[in-house]
Scaffold this motif. Structure first.
Motif, PDB file in Angstrom:
ATOM      1  N   GLY A 184      -7.165  35.800  -1.201  1.00 26.74           N
ATOM      2  CA  GLY A 184      -6.074  35.375  -2.021  1.00 26.74           C
ATOM      3  C   GLY A 184      -5.204  33.594  -2.203  1.00 26.74           C
ATOM      4  N   VAL A 185      -5.951  32.892  -1.503  1.00 25.48           N
ATOM      5  CA  VAL A 185      -5.433  31.732  -2.214  1.00 25.48           C
ATOM      6  C   VAL A 185      -7.100  30.323  -2.356  1.00 25.48           C
ATOM      7  CG1 VAL A 185      -5.149  29.211  -1.072  1.00 25.48           C
ATOM      8  CG2 VAL A 185      -3.615  31.564  -0.197  1.00 25.48           C
ATOM      9  N   ALA A 186      -6.630  30.706  -3.755  1.00 29.48           N
ATOM     10  CA  ALA A 186      -7.833  30.429  -4.351  1.00 29.48           C
ATOM     11  C   ALA A 186      -8.341  28.497  -4.920  1.00 29.48           C
ATOM     12  CB  ALA A 186      -8.136  30.685  -6.405  1.00 29.48           C
ATOM     13  N   GLU A 187      -7.882  27.820  -4.279  1.00 29.47           N
ATOM     14  CA  GLU A 187      -7.601  26.501  -4.698  1.00 29.47           C
ATOM     15  C   GLU A 187      -7.465  25.833  -3.294  1.00 29.47           C
ATOM     16  OE1 GLU A 187      -9.438  24.922  -6.106  1.00 29.47           O
ATOM     17  OE2 GLU A 187     -10.070  26.921  -7.674  1.00 29.47           O
ATOM     18  N   VAL A 188      -7.910  24.555  -2.916  1.00 31.73           N
ATOM     19  CA  VAL A 188      -6.879  23.752  -2.202  1.00 31.73           C
ATOM     20  C   VAL A 188      -6.217  22.792  -2.650  1.00 31.73           C
ATOM     21  CG1 VAL A 188      -7.488  21.895  -0.210  1.00 31.73           C
ATOM     22  CG2 VAL A 188      -8.992  23.897  -0.422  1.00 31.73           C
ATOM     23  N   ALA A 189      -4.917  22.937  -2.101  1.00 31.90           N
ATOM     24  CA  ALA A 189      -4.514  21.870  -2.623  1.00 31.90           C
ATOM     25  C   ALA A 189      -4.441  20.041  -2.156  1.00 31.90           C
ATOM     26  CB  ALA A 189      -2.369  22.093  -2.287  1.00 31.90           C
ATOM     27  N   TYR A 190      -5.349  19.909  -3.131  1.00 29.82           N
ATOM     28  CA  TYR A 190      -5.557  18.602  -2.829  1.00 29.82           C
ATOM     29  C   TYR A 190      -4.702  17.421  -2.441  1.00 29.82           C
ATOM     30  CZ  TYR A 190     -10.070  20.481  -2.162  1.00 29.82           C
ATOM     31  OH  TYR A 190     -11.444  21.009  -1.490  1.00 29.82           O
ATOM     32  N   PRO A 191      -4.530  16.437  -2.481  1.00 31.24           N
ATOM     33  CA  PRO A 191      -3.506  15.076  -2.496  1.00 31.24           C
ATOM     34  C   PRO A 191      -3.787  14.261  -2.735  1.00 31.24           C
ATOM     35  CG  PRO A 191      -4.622  14.817  -0.587  1.00 31.24           C
ATOM     36  CD  PRO A 191      -5.170  16.107  -1.365  1.00 31.24           C
ATOM     37  N   GLN A 192      -3.285  13.001  -4.089  1.00 28.74           N
ATOM     38  CA  GLN A 192      -3.611  12.309  -4.633  1.00 28.74           C
ATOM     39  C   GLN A 192      -4.136  11.060  -3.236  1.00 28.74           C
ATOM     40  OE1 GLN A 192      -3.009  12.079  -8.018  1.00 28.74           O
ATOM     41  NE2 GLN A 192      -2.698  14.349  -7.704  1.00 28.74           N
ATOM     42  N   ASP A 193      -5.172  11.337  -2.812  1.00 21.87           N
ATOM     43  CA  ASP A 193      -5.606  10.552  -2.087  1.00 21.87           C
ATOM     44  C   ASP A 193      -6.487   9.022  -2.871  1.00 21.87           C
ATOM     45  OD1 ASP A 193      -7.776  11.553  -3.035  1.00 21.87           O
ATOM     46  OD2 ASP A 193      -9.044  11.419  -1.693  1.00 21.87           O
ATOM     47  N   ARG A 194      -6.279   7.425  -1.961  1.00 17.65           N
ATOM     48  CA  ARG A 194      -6.535   6.395  -2.975  1.00 17.65           C
ATOM     49  C   ARG A 194      -7.080   5.671  -1.647  1.00 17.65           C
ATOM     50  NH1 ARG A 194      -2.204   3.057  -2.320  1.00 17.65           N
ATOM     51  NH2 ARG A 194      -0.696   3.753  -2.084  1.00 17.65           N
ATOM     52  N   ARG A 195      -7.037   4.845  -2.029  1.00 17.83           N
ATOM     53  CA  ARG A 195      -8.159   3.679  -1.506  1.00 17.83           C
ATOM     54  C   ARG A 195      -6.506   2.432  -0.823  1.00 17.83           C
ATOM     55  NH1 ARG A 195     -11.138   6.286   1.330  1.00 17.83           N
ATOM     56  NH2 ARG A 195     -12.819   6.323   0.494  1.00 17.83           N
ATOM     57  N   PRO A 196      -6.636   2.132   0.408  1.00 18.74           N
ATOM     58  CA  PRO A 196      -4.748   1.036   0.699  1.00 18.74           C
ATOM     59  C   PRO A 196      -5.884   0.131   0.058  1.00 18.74           C
ATOM     60  CG  PRO A 196      -6.210   1.515   2.188  1.00 18.74           C
ATOM     61  CD  PRO A 196      -6.932   2.261   1.848  1.00 18.74           C
ATOM     62  N   SER A 197      -4.395  -1.466  -0.257  1.00 16.82           N
ATOM     63  CA  SER A 197      -4.554  -2.800  -0.548  1.00 16.82           C
ATOM     64  C   SER A 197      -4.176  -3.336   1.140  1.00 16.82           C
ATOM     65  CB  SER A 197      -3.931  -3.031  -1.664  1.00 16.82           C
ATOM     66  OG  SER A 197      -2.200  -2.791  -1.023  1.00 16.82           O
ATOM     67  N   VAL A 198      -4.513  -4.520   1.140  1.00 16.64           N
ATOM     68  CA  VAL A 198      -4.754  -5.050   2.394  1.00 16.64           C
ATOM     69  C   VAL A 198      -3.362  -5.356   2.716  1.00 16.64           C
ATOM     70  CG1 VAL A 198      -5.157  -7.706   3.398  1.00 16.64           C
ATOM     71  CG2 VAL A 198      -7.053  -6.956   1.744  1.00 16.64           C
ATOM     72  N   VAL A 199      -2.253  -5.198   1.660  1.00 14.06           N
ATOM     73  CA  VAL A 199      -0.936  -5.239   2.353  1.00 14.06           C
ATOM     74  C   VAL A 199      -0.542  -4.405   2.488  1.00 14.06           C
ATOM     75  CG1 VAL A 199       1.372  -5.180   1.551  1.00 14.06           C
ATOM     76  CG2 VAL A 199      -0.638  -7.100   0.018  1.00 14.06           C
ATOM     77  N   GLU A 200      -0.956  -3.560   2.031  1.00 14.14           N
ATOM     78  CA  GLU A 200      -0.950  -1.580   2.238  1.00 14.14           C
ATOM     79  C   GLU A 200      -1.357  -1.109   4.144  1.00 14.14           C
ATOM     80  OE1 GLU A 200      -0.246   1.111  -1.161  1.00 14.14           O
ATOM     81  OE2 GLU A 200      -2.006   0.398  -0.911  1.00 14.14           O
ATOM     82  N   LEU A 201      -2.222  -1.952   4.035  1.00 18.90           N
ATOM     83  CA  LEU A 201      -2.952  -2.261   5.388  1.00 18.90           C
ATOM     84  C   LEU A 201      -2.270  -2.842   6.446  1.00 18.90           C
ATOM     85  CD1 LEU A 201      -6.614  -2.178   5.111  1.00 18.90           C
ATOM     86  CD2 LEU A 201      -5.717  -0.350   6.091  1.00 18.90           C
ATOM     87  N   ASP A 202      -1.313  -4.071   6.249  1.00 14.64           N
ATOM     88  CA  ASP A 202      -1.062  -4.627   6.875  1.00 14.64           C
ATOM     89  C   ASP A 202      -0.065  -3.906   7.619  1.00 14.64           C
ATOM     90  OD1 ASP A 202       0.038  -6.985   8.369  1.00 14.64           O
ATOM     91  OD2 ASP A 202       1.473  -7.497   7.236  1.00 14.64           O
ATOM     92  N   ARG A 203       1.347  -3.394   6.733  1.00 11.23           N
ATOM     93  CA  ARG A 203       1.994  -2.840   6.554  1.00 11.23           C
ATOM     94  C   ARG A 203       2.125  -1.332   7.763  1.00 11.23           C
ATOM     95  NH1 ARG A 203       4.063  -2.333   1.884  1.00 11.23           N
ATOM     96  NH2 ARG A 203       3.026   0.285   0.915  1.00 11.23           N
ATOM     97  N   LEU A 204       0.874  -0.623   7.297  1.00 11.26           N
ATOM     98  CA  LEU A 204       0.723   0.684   8.246  1.00 11.26           C
ATOM     99  C   LEU A 204      -0.305  -0.030  10.129  1.00 11.26           C
ATOM    100  CD1 LEU A 204      -1.553   2.994   5.356  1.00 11.26           C
ATOM    101  CD2 LEU A 204       0.049   2.834   6.696  1.00 11.26           C
ATOM    102  N   ARG A 205      -0.424  -0.874   9.443  1.00  7.25           N
ATOM    103  CA  ARG A 205      -0.905  -1.291  10.886  1.00  7.25           C
ATOM    104  C   ARG A 205       0.458  -1.481  11.907  1.00  7.25           C
ATOM    105  NH1 ARG A 205      -0.574  -6.877  12.959  1.00  7.25           N
ATOM    106  NH2 ARG A 205      -2.163  -7.014  14.254  1.00  7.25           N
ATOM    107  N   ARG A 206       1.364  -2.529  10.897  1.00  5.39           N
ATOM    108  CA  ARG A 206       2.715  -2.868  11.587  1.00  5.39           C
ATOM    109  C   ARG A 206       3.276  -1.959  12.506  1.00  5.39           C
ATOM    110  NH1 ARG A 206       4.228  -8.353  11.724  1.00  5.39           N
ATOM    111  NH2 ARG A 206       2.854  -9.007  10.534  1.00  5.39           N
ATOM    112  N   ARG A 207       3.396  -0.671  11.405  1.00  3.44           N
ATOM    113  CA  ARG A 207       4.536   0.742  11.636  1.00  3.44           C
ATOM    114  C   ARG A 207       3.658   1.552  12.596  1.00  3.44           C
ATOM    115  NH1 ARG A 207       8.067   3.489  12.184  1.00  3.44           N
ATOM    116  NH2 ARG A 207       7.648   5.652  11.573  1.00  3.44           N
ATOM    117  N   CYS A 208       1.844   1.182  13.236  1.00  4.30           N
ATOM    118  CA  CYS A 208       1.453   2.002  14.038  1.00  4.30           C
ATOM    119  C   CYS A 208       1.703   1.422  14.783  1.00  4.30           C
ATOM    120  CB  CYS A 208      -0.384   2.120  13.926  1.00  4.30           C
ATOM    121  SG  CYS A 208      -0.512   3.178  12.641  1.00  4.30           S
TER     122      CYS A 208
END
Length: 223
Positions: A184-208
């Protein structure tokens, strides 16, 4: 610029955590950006690629407030083209294993991640074999022919606790994986995915690093 691995890195009891921490401190942001993803599989799940070759990939999954759970799971039940070893580095979750059985409750598809192409492979039932409650320091191995998924714990005080997973992925052993959707589920709810910027990587790295109890020092910044 690569940072030196601390000489005390391997002296703790949790070698899994120290391994991923060392990889994270050594990461090259330019190389990471080519394969890391914001909103990987679901909105609110970030994929940080620490190392990638055809034979071995090392990555982190940071899961905070996922927005679109799939039929109660973080992602729909599925198999992989490769075997992998996962270690929970922070938080807790449920790892569920299934066995396909004759039946009509689920739709089975062969799946290729490239282009998100799926082809119907008929109907079946999925028997829940095991629910594994995993917390920080716990590891689990998944073979290519196993069907599994993850489920977040109930929110605490209205918000789900963050989860950080380290994953070591081995070489592909088959060309396609399998994906299972409830009938009964016809489709997958795919997210709004994208590549991160270097600034975003730095923030994610620090969060991890923060979640692993090892916040970056002033000398451990991305160059």
């Amino acid at each position: 610029m690569l940072h030196p691995i601390p000489t005390t890195c391997w002296r703790g009891a949790n070698l899994g955590l120290e391994f991923y921490r060392a990889m994270l401190l050594q990461m090259d942001p330019s190389a990471m950006a080519a394969h890391s993803t914001i909103n990987h599989h679901v909105d609110g799940m970030q994929y940080l690629c620490l190392h990638r070759t055809p034979r071995l990939t090392v990555k982190l999954y940071l899961i905070e407030e996922p927005k679109n759970p799939n039929s109660g799971f973080l992602v729909h039940p599925h198999s992989h083209r490769y075997a992998f070893l996962s270690t929970v580095l922070h938080g807790r979750l449920q790892h569920l294993r299934f066995k396909p059985m004759p039946g009509q409750g689920w739709q089975c598809f062969t799946y290729r991640a490239e282009g998100r192409r799926r082809t119907s492979a008929g109907e079946c039932d999925l028997r829940l074999q095991r629910i594994e409650r995993r917390s920080a320091g716990s590891s689990y191995f998944v073979a290519p022919d196993e069907v599994h998924t993850l489920r977040m714990h109930e929110p605490w005080r209205g918000r789900p606790a963050p989860v950080l997973i380290g994953l070591t992925q081995f070489a592909d052993t088959k060309s396609r994986s399998e994906l299972y959707l409830p009938k009964g589920v016809a489709e997958v709810a795919y997210p709004q995915d994208r590549r991160p910027s270097v600034v975003e990587l730095d923030r994610l790295r620090r969060r991890c690093l923060q979640l692993m109890g090892a916040a970056a020092s002033p000398g451990e910044v991305l160059r």
